[in-house]
Design an enzyme around this catalytic site. Structure first.
Site, short mmCIF file in Angstrom:
data_model
loop_
_atom_site.label_atom_id
_atom_site.label_comp_id
_atom_site.label_asym_id
_atom_site.label_seq_id
_atom_site.Cartn_x
_atom_site.Cartn_y
_atom_site.Cartn_z
N GLN A 71 0.85 -1.15 -0.11
CA GLN A 71 -0.17 -0.12 -0.02
C GLN A 71 0.97 1.21 0.00
O GLN A 71 0.72 2.15 0.83
CB GLN A 71 -0.86 -0.25 1.24
CG GLN A 71 -1.97 -1.06 0.97
CD GLN A 71 -3.23 -1.04 1.99
OE1 GLN A 71 -3.66 0.27 2.22
NE2 GLN A 71 -3.98 -1.97 2.16
N ASP A 78 0.99 0.26 5.75
CA ASP A 78 -0.44 -0.22 5.61
C ASP A 78 -1.35 0.90 5.49
O ASP A 78 -1.34 1.93 5.93
CB ASP A 78 -0.61 -1.17 6.87
CG ASP A 78 -1.88 -2.30 6.41
OD1 ASP A 78 -2.56 -2.34 5.14
OD2 ASP A 78 -2.22 -3.28 7.13
N HIS A 79 -2.68 0.44 4.68
CA HIS A 79 -3.66 1.56 4.78
C HIS A 79 -3.25 2.93 4.41
O HIS A 79 -3.29 3.86 4.96
CB HIS A 79 -4.54 1.44 6.01
CG HIS A 79 -5.26 0.43 6.37
ND1 HIS A 79 -5.83 0.18 7.57
CD2 HIS A 79 -5.26 -0.78 5.66
CE1 HIS A 79 -6.58 -0.93 7.56
NE2 HIS A 79 -5.96 -1.82 6.54
N ARG A 109 -11.15 4.93 7.22
CA ARG A 109 -10.07 3.79 7.52
C ARG A 109 -9.26 3.60 6.31
O ARG A 109 -8.02 4.00 6.52
CB ARG A 109 -10.97 2.58 7.49
CG ARG A 109 -10.20 1.29 7.81
CD ARG A 109 -10.91 0.35 8.15
NE ARG A 109 -10.26 -0.94 8.56
CZ ARG A 109 -9.66 -2.08 7.76
NH1 ARG A 109 -9.83 -1.88 6.47
NH2 ARG A 109 -8.91 -2.74 8.11
N PRO A 127 -13.48 -3.02 7.81
CA PRO A 127 -12.38 -3.96 8.34
C PRO A 127 -12.79 -5.29 7.99
O PRO A 127 -12.36 -5.54 6.98
CB PRO A 127 -12.76 -3.78 9.85
CG PRO A 127 -14.18 -3.23 9.94
CD PRO A 127 -14.31 -2.54 8.77
N GLU A 132 -17.34 0.75 2.10
CA GLU A 132 -18.24 1.95 2.22
C GLU A 132 -18.08 2.57 0.78
O GLU A 132 -17.07 2.70 0.51
CB GLU A 132 -18.07 2.83 3.45
CG GLU A 132 -18.02 2.23 4.87
CD GLU A 132 -17.84 3.42 5.76
OE1 GLU A 132 -17.43 4.51 5.47
OE2 GLU A 132 -18.09 2.91 7.01
N TYR A 188 -16.77 10.68 9.40
CA TYR A 188 -17.40 9.17 8.67
C TYR A 188 -17.23 8.32 9.46
O TYR A 188 -17.36 7.03 9.37
CB TYR A 188 -16.69 9.07 7.44
CG TYR A 188 -17.36 10.30 6.47
CD1 TYR A 188 -16.93 11.46 6.42
CD2 TYR A 188 -18.51 9.80 5.62
CE1 TYR A 188 -17.49 12.59 5.62
CE2 TYR A 188 -19.05 11.00 4.93
CZ TYR A 188 -18.80 12.14 4.86
OH TYR A 188 -19.35 12.96 4.20
N GLU A 206 -20.63 0.02 18.62
CA GLU A 206 -21.25 1.31 17.80
C GLU A 206 -22.31 2.23 18.51
O GLU A 206 -22.18 3.54 18.33
CB GLU A 206 -21.41 0.86 16.42
CG GLU A 206 -20.43 0.05 15.53
CD GLU A 206 -21.09 -0.29 14.22
OE1 GLU A 206 -20.17 -0.13 13.51
OE2 GLU A 206 -22.06 -0.54 14.06
N THR A 224 -16.27 -8.40 2.87
CA THR A 224 -15.74 -7.33 2.10
C THR A 224 -15.46 -7.66 0.78
O THR A 224 -15.11 -8.79 0.43
CB THR A 224 -14.47 -6.59 2.86
OG1 THR A 224 -13.62 -7.83 3.36
CG2 THR A 224 -14.85 -6.10 4.27
CA CA Z 1 -21.74 -1.05 11.38
CA CA Z 2 -17.64 5.05 7.63
#
Ligand code: CA
Ligand code: CA
Ligand code: CA
Length: 450
Positions: A82, A150-151, A235, A255, A260, A270, A316, A347
């Site tokens: 990445q 990463d990411h 993310r 994850p 999204e 977000y 959450e 995912t």
């Molecule tokens: Ca959720």
């Molecule tokens: Ca989000």
């Protein structure tokens, strides 16, 4: 037992396919690319491609696949999957005879001139010289942006407002090998940080900058401070595209669930890492490994779905924020009553995103197209008339055992070009995991109606 296994498999929404009826012919246009990352249709009728690991910008002729190297960068640093040369944006005046033949790129480099390694990301501007077909006159736009292993975000776009937008990932914090690194997607800079050009909070953000890298006067004030930050709580966004009305859409990695598609709005939050996808307590709890107590994080073995009791976990629904914006859609969310540990990751591994606007394919106009690296599928999401939502479930195209990284569309809308990773994990036609890629490092052309 066999029956039970089939039922469990069917419960993974990623494997419940909704394939589009349109017919396409396909061919491999180019097959010698080194980890292509961005592909754009240029004003010269060529496909402009960044090669992440080779640090090249290539222009590929869509008629025969022949390529010309416009840039071979020599001061980048790349070591993992990445980082390297990632985003690219073409100025709308490129080759329009207005003296602004600008091409912007985003790439990682080593800011430590000595033997040490300090990973950073830079946005740089080049000027395209038509006579030599080369990118010339490098000018740094913004550098010293946080980067890691990463990411890495790295998507770049230029808006109808004439500003540059750049995604920064959360650097892989709180995850895998970086599980003890604090995740800073919700952290915001103070006024003194901005004054000191300390960009260390720019992880898990989308930045908005003037073409010279300065902070636009009309950027949002976030937490009382105006900086480059346009949106936060991300993310890992690897795709950005503008749509009608200047709306900015982003494809973002979740994850183990909840990739999204977001509509980005100035100053909004977000949700990551407090929320993945919608605030629905489905398939995700925020476990903050760096805050483990009394056992220090370093003494623990990382387990994404089963953190030990010393790691604080927050549902959450225990989190709320006045500026939280949920995604337009997720790909995918764990079904009600289902456990991620039973059905596996849901995912798609979203790469690039583009907007289809042509009339060539019936019903496709104003659809977002998103590449799935983990699934080898291009997903079509039809926007509503206002562009503020998605109507209907995603429709799938082009399934192949390939990691579809990014895509571009010919102006007439008849051809779609998909760039593929050279290596990694994807799905075969049965949905099974495979690392045997059919078209590694390629640009595959799909032509409608054949
Ligand atoms: Ca959720
Ligand atoms: Ca989000
Ligand atoms: Ca060094």
């Amino acid at each position: 037992m066999l029956t039970a296994a089939i039922v469990l498999h069917a419960q993974n929404p990623r494997d419940q396919h909704n394939t589009g009826p349109e017919a396409f012919a396909s061919r491999v246009l180019a097959s010698d690319l080194e980890n292509p990352w961005t592909v754009l249709w240029g004003p010269d009728g060529y496909l402009w491609i960044t090669e992440r690991t080779a640090f090249r910008v290539k222009r590929v002729n869509p008629a025969d696949g022949s390529a010309k190297v416009a840039l071979a960068l020599t001061d980048g640093y790349q070591a993992v999957v990445q980082d390297g040369l990632m985003g690219m944006a073409l100025h709308p005046d490129l080759l329009q005879g207005r003296g602004r033949d600008y091409v912007f790129i985003a790439y990682t480099y080593d800011a430590d001139a000595g033997p040490g390694l300090t990973r950073r990301l830079r946005v740089r501007r080049y000027t395209y010289d038509r006579s030599s077909a080369a990118l010339t006159a490098p000018t740094d736009v913004l550098d010293n942006l946080p980067a890691h292993d990463d990411h890495g975000g790295g998507a770049l776009a230029i808006g109808p407002d004439g500003k540059l937008y750049l995604s920064r990932g959360d650097l892989g914090a709180n995850f895998l090998a970086n599980y003890c690194m604090p995740l800073r997607a919700q952290d915001l800079p103070g006024a003194r940080d901005v004054q000191a050009k300390d960009w260390s909070t720019y992880q898990g953000k989308v930045l908005r900058m003037n073409l010279d890298g300065s902070i636009p006067a009309d950027n949002p004030s976030v937490g009382g401070v105006r900086s480059h930050i346009y949106t936060y709580g991300h993310r890992n966004i690897q795709g950005l595209v503008f749509g009608p009305g200047g709306r900015l859409y982003a494809s973002e990695h979740g994850p183990s669930s909840d990739d999204e598609i977001n509509l980005l709005a100035a100053g909004k939050n977000y949700g990551w890492p407090d929320v993945a996808g919608f605030n629905d307590d489905r398939g995700y709890v925020y476990a903050n490994w760096s805050k483990s107590a009394p056992e220090p994080c370093q003494s623990l073995t990382f387990n994404n779905l089963n953190p030990p009791a010393s790691v604080p976990q927050v549902k959450e629904s225990a989190w709320s924020h006045p500026d939280f914006v949920p995604p337009l859609v997720t790909l995918f969310t764990v079904p009600v009553g289902q456990d991620l540990r039973a059905i596996g990751n849901v995912t798609i591994g979203p790469g690039g995103i583009d907007l289809y606007t042509a009339p060539a394919i019936p019903d496709w106009s104003q659809s977002l197209l998103v590449t799935g690296m983990r699934t080898g599928i291009v997903y079509r999401l039809k926007l509503n008339a206002e562009g503020t939502g998605v109507s209907g479930p995603p429709v799938e195209y082009f399934q192949s055992a390939d990691r579809y990284r990014d895509l571009a569309i010919s102006p007439d809308g008849r051809r779609i070009f998909v760039a593929t990773d050279n290596f990694g994990t994807t799905s075969d036609a049965s949905g099974a995991r495979t690392e045997k890629l059919v078209h590694p490092g390629a640009l595959v052309e799909f032509t409608y109606g054949k």
